[in-house]
Design an enzyme around this catalytic site. Structure first.
Site, PDB file in Angstrom:
ATOM      1  N   ARG A 169      28.674  27.567 -42.182  1.00 20.34           N
ATOM      2  CA  ARG A 169      28.429  26.522 -43.022  1.00 20.34           C
ATOM      3  C   ARG A 169      28.629  25.809 -43.437  1.00 20.34           C
ATOM      4  NH1 ARG A 169      29.980  32.739 -45.641  1.00 20.34           N
ATOM      5  NH2 ARG A 169      31.333  32.180 -43.673  1.00 20.34           N
ATOM      6  N   LYS A 216      35.837  23.524 -38.241  1.00 18.83           N
ATOM      7  CA  LYS A 216      36.185  24.405 -40.152  1.00 18.83           C
ATOM      8  C   LYS A 216      37.705  23.534 -41.043  1.00 18.83           C
ATOM      9  CE  LYS A 216      35.964  28.490 -42.530  1.00 18.83           C
ATOM     10  NZ  LYS A 216      34.893  29.717 -43.117  1.00 18.83           N
ATOM     11  N   GLN A 271      39.688  34.226 -28.827  1.00 17.74           N
ATOM     12  CA  GLN A 271      37.840  35.253 -28.157  1.00 17.74           C
ATOM     13  C   GLN A 271      37.026  34.245 -28.477  1.00 17.74           C
ATOM     14  OE1 GLN A 271      37.530  34.990 -32.572  1.00 17.74           O
ATOM     15  NE2 GLN A 271      35.707  37.497 -32.486  1.00 17.74           N
ATOM     16  N   ASN A 298      34.339  28.092 -46.798  1.00 19.87           N
ATOM     17  CA  ASN A 298      33.541  27.508 -45.885  1.00 19.87           C
ATOM     18  C   ASN A 298      31.982  26.657 -45.989  1.00 19.87           C
ATOM     19  OD1 ASN A 298      34.193  31.001 -45.742  1.00 19.87           O
ATOM     20  ND2 ASN A 298      33.390  31.159 -47.864  1.00 19.87           N
ATOM     21  N   TYR A 312      46.628 -11.821 -48.186  1.00 20.46           N
ATOM     22  CA  TYR A 312      47.235 -10.994 -46.849  1.00 20.46           C
ATOM     23  C   TYR A 312      48.671 -10.910 -46.023  1.00 20.46           C
ATOM     24  CZ  TYR A 312      46.677  -7.886 -42.560  1.00 20.46           C
ATOM     25  OH  TYR A 312      46.929  -7.317 -41.549  1.00 20.46           O
ATOM     26  N   ARG A 363      48.427 -30.873 -43.913  1.00 24.77           N
ATOM     27  CA  ARG A 363      47.034 -30.897 -44.346  1.00 24.77           C
ATOM     28  C   ARG A 363      47.101 -32.292 -44.070  1.00 24.77           C
ATOM     29  NH1 ARG A 363      49.047 -29.603 -50.082  1.00 24.77           N
ATOM     30  NH2 ARG A 363      49.385 -31.468 -50.805  1.00 24.77           N
TER      31      ARG A 363
HETATM   32  C1  UD1 Z   1      35.965  36.979 -45.185  1.00 22.22           C
HETATM   33  C2  UD1 Z   1      35.997  38.932 -44.800  1.00 22.22           C
HETATM   34  C3  UD1 Z   1      35.604  38.818 -46.804  1.00 22.22           C
HETATM   35  C4  UD1 Z   1      36.934  37.806 -47.308  1.00 22.22           C
HETATM   36  C5  UD1 Z   1      36.539  36.498 -47.765  1.00 22.22           C
HETATM   37  C6  UD1 Z   1      38.040  35.963 -47.913  1.00 22.22           C
HETATM   38  C7  UD1 Z   1      35.568  39.872 -43.346  1.00 22.22           C
HETATM   39  C8  UD1 Z   1      34.765  40.955 -42.720  1.00 22.22           C
HETATM   40  N1  UD1 Z   1      35.159  39.836 -44.546  1.00 22.22           N
HETATM   41  O1  UD1 Z   1      34.307  37.106 -44.947  1.00 22.22           O
HETATM   42  O2  UD1 Z   1      35.356  40.411 -47.474  1.00 22.22           O
HETATM   43  O3  UD1 Z   1      36.256  38.417 -49.334  1.00 22.22           O
HETATM   44  O4  UD1 Z   1      36.822  36.284 -45.806  1.00 22.22           O
HETATM   45  O5  UD1 Z   1      37.716  34.438 -47.825  1.00 22.22           O
HETATM   46  O6  UD1 Z   1      36.762  40.326 -43.447  1.00 22.22           O
HETATM   47  N2  UD1 Z   1      36.779  34.802 -37.759  1.00 22.22           N
HETATM   48  C9  UD1 Z   1      37.043  33.975 -36.102  1.00 22.22           C
HETATM   49  N3  UD1 Z   1      36.749  35.130 -35.399  1.00 22.22           N
HETATM   50  C10 UD1 Z   1      35.245  35.667 -36.167  1.00 22.22           C
HETATM   51  C11 UD1 Z   1      35.091  35.189 -37.107  1.00 22.22           C
HETATM   52  C12 UD1 Z   1      35.781  35.121 -38.343  1.00 22.22           C
HETATM   53  O7  UD1 Z   1      37.982  33.847 -35.760  1.00 22.22           O
HETATM   54  O8  UD1 Z   1      34.273  36.144 -35.126  1.00 22.22           O
HETATM   55  C13 UD1 Z   1      37.973  33.774 -38.634  1.00 22.22           C
HETATM   56  C14 UD1 Z   1      37.174  32.189 -39.023  1.00 22.22           C
HETATM   57  O9  UD1 Z   1      37.414  31.218 -38.239  1.00 22.22           O
HETATM   58  C15 UD1 Z   1      37.576  32.458 -40.407  1.00 22.22           C
HETATM   59  C16 UD1 Z   1      38.043  33.958 -41.290  1.00 22.22           C
HETATM   60  O10 UD1 Z   1      37.827  34.471 -39.694  1.00 22.22           O
HETATM   61  O11 UD1 Z   1      38.721  31.381 -40.469  1.00 22.22           O
HETATM   62  C17 UD1 Z   1      37.319  34.787 -41.775  1.00 22.22           C
HETATM   63  O12 UD1 Z   1      35.638  34.268 -41.269  1.00 22.22           O
HETATM   64  P1  UD1 Z   1      34.580  34.319 -41.703  1.00 22.22           P
HETATM   65  O13 UD1 Z   1      33.598  34.042 -41.577  1.00 22.22           O
HETATM   66  O14 UD1 Z   1      34.962  32.578 -42.430  1.00 22.22           O
HETATM   67  O15 UD1 Z   1      35.039  36.236 -43.297  1.00 22.22           O
HETATM   68  P2  UD1 Z   1      34.059  35.816 -45.178  1.00 22.22           P
HETATM   69  O16 UD1 Z   1      33.070  35.376 -44.155  1.00 22.22           O
HETATM   70  O17 UD1 Z   1      34.694  34.227 -45.132  1.00 22.22           O
HETATM   71 CA    CA Z   2      35.514  32.668 -44.981  1.00 16.26          CA
END
Ligand code: UD1
Ligand code: CA
Length: 441
Positions: free
Chosen positions: A17, A24, A74, A229, A351, A425
């Site tokens: 996003r 990010k 991961q 995000n 400068y 000069r």
């Molecule tokens: C997540 C929460 C949501 C909460 C919100 C708060 C979950 C399912 N949802 O949603 O309930 O309200 O944060 O900000 O947990 N990440 C990984 N690996 C992955 C997916 C994500 O490392 O496979 C990391 C991302 O880099 C990020 C963090 O986990 O730093 C959160 O992931 P993101 O996708 O931003 O979750 P949200 O949709 O914001």
């Molecule tokens: Ca998030």
């Protein structure tokens, strides 16, 4: 806190996003990448190195974070639950607690994490999640409670019914787990949701179904929870952080004429009774003394200003500059990697690059310290009590000794001894009647 704590930071997501190349969590908020704030939070609550979950943007992230964390990889971002599974080798067999943080929530305060951990331990919870209440919960996971107000489950926005979407209490994505409870619940996670992901949020209901105690610690200050995000949320985070920083300086006795339009990085130090006009951008680890006046629209980067220094309007002080007490850096003056002595004045259109300038020197309008021959950079040395006339070029490497005087318009390429007049000069010649003679041609 006596219990052993391990912090897991999830930062492997794609950050789609944000719509850009930079990972990010490396986007800057008031001079520091987002991840830096989370690492500081982690260090505040645990002596163990945080476990950083990396995937997308791993190379850049490792480069920035270096040995401040241990890493778990991961391969595919299959969700926050899956991300935490990757930390298993680091916490297996350990007793104590795992604090799980999202890599994208830079506004969280260390005190809030500490409070969450304390709440978990003191009340014997197997897990506590942080929450807060917001006016617009769109996009966040919601905390669903039962009729007694006890935690029931977390539902993601995309999976929620209209009724659940009306809940204004959101999940912060920061938790404190008993390590045993975390590991066994991760083993039971399923990806049966709209996104087909392993949600970490589901571990809380799994732990509850197992008959263990699950708690929610609701934070009053909802700004701490903001997740970055999108670029819009990045802008919001900067805005909130900027207000916090500016408030701290005002509380410490600094006058900000227009706090809404003053941009101070988080590591900047400013002395008491300094006055800062609008449009100043003060970056890096800049240190500003007491009773300084920064007029409008300066940029000051990783430099030091002594006490009672005047800057601007429209000055640019570049990295590694040291401006001593009572000096003046006036309008349209640029200083780089230089020392400017006490009471020295460069009032307009100058400068100064790669120079050491002594005390009580007057640098006239339009003077240029010529530090670059297109290939290498050289230093200029100016002693105390010198007078550098208007439009002078000091071609480095060159030394102007104490008490000397450089005539306006001179291009100085040779050292000038103490107390001498340096003049370089061509002499002026007046051709009498030249203009009228030309007209008669
Ligand atoms: C997540 C929460 C949501 C909460 C919100 C708060 C979950 C399912 N949802 O949603 O309930 O309200 O944060 O900000 O947990 N990440 C990984 N690996 C992955 C997916 C994500 O490392 O496979 C990391 C991302 O880099 C990020 C963090 O986990 O730093 C959160 O992931 P993101 O996708 O931003 O979750 P949200 O949709 O914001
Ligand atoms: Ca998030």
């Amino acid at each position: 806190m006596t219990k052993e704590i391990y912090v897991i930071i999830m930062a492997a997501g794609e950050g789609k996003r944000m719509k850009g190349e930079l990972p990010k969590v490396l986007h800057g908020v008031c001079g520091r990448p987002i991840i830096d704030y989370i690492l500081c939070g982690a260090n505040a609550v645990s002596k163990n190195k945080p476990i950083l979950i990396v995937g997308h943007g791993e190379k850049e992230l490792r480069e920035y974070v270096g040995s401040r964390a241990v890493y778990a990889r991961q391969e595919n971002p299959l969700g926050t639950g899956h991300a935490v599974m990757m930390a298993k080798p680091h916490i297996e067999g350990k007793s104590g607690y795992a604090v799980v943080l999202a890599g994208d929530t830079p506004l969280i305060r260390a005190e809030s994490l500490e409070a969450m951990i304390e709440y978990t331990i003191e009340n014997g919870y197997s897990v506590v999640g942080l929450s807060t209440k917001v006016e617009d919960p769109t996009g966040y996971g919601r905390i669903v409670r039962d009729e007694n107000g006890d935690f029931k489950r977390i539902v993601e926005h995309r999976d929620a019914t209209d009724e659940e979407r009306a809940i204004d209490e959101i999940n912060a994505s920061m938790y404190c787990f008993k390590i045993d409870s975390l590991l066994s619940s991760l083993g039971n996670l399923k990806d049966d949701n709209v996104q087909g992901e392993y949600y970490l949020t589901d571990t809380l209901s799994i732990i509850k179904e197992n008959g263990e105690k699950v708690g929610i610690y609701c934070l009053e200050d909802h700004t701490e929870i903001l997740g970055v995000n999108t670029r819009e949320q990045l802008g919001d985070a900067m805005d909130i952080m900027r207000r916090r920083i500016n408030k701290r300086h005002m509380e410490n006795g600094v006058t900000l004429v227009d706090p809404e339009n003053t941009y101070i990085d988080s590591d900047v130090t400013i002395g008491v009774d300094t006055i800062i006009y609008p449009g100043n951008v003060i970056e890096g680890d800049t240190i500003i003394g007491s009773e300084c006046v920064l007029y409008q629209n300066n940029r000051i980067v990783s430099s030091r200003l002594g006490d009672r220094v005047e800057v601007g309007p429209f000055a640019y002080i570049r990295p590694n500059s040291d401006i001593d007490n009572d000096a003046k850096i006036g309008n349209f003056v640029e200083v780089k990697n230089s020392y400017i002595g006490k009471k020295t004045k460069a009032s307009h259109l100058v400068y100064v690059g790669d120079a050491d300038v002594g005390e009580n020197v007057n640098i006239g309008c339009g003077a240029v310290f010529v530090n670059y021959d297109g290939n290498k950079k050289y230093r200029t040395i100016v002693g105390d009590n010198c007078f550098i006339g208007c439009n002078v070029n000091l071609v480095a490497p060159v030394t102007i000794e104490d008490d000397s005087f450089i005539a306006a318009g001179s291009t100085i390429t040779k050292d000038v001894p103490k107390g001498a007049l340096g003049i370089a000069r061509s002499r002026q010649e007046n051709k009498e009647g030249w203009v009228f003679e030309r007209k008669n041609d």
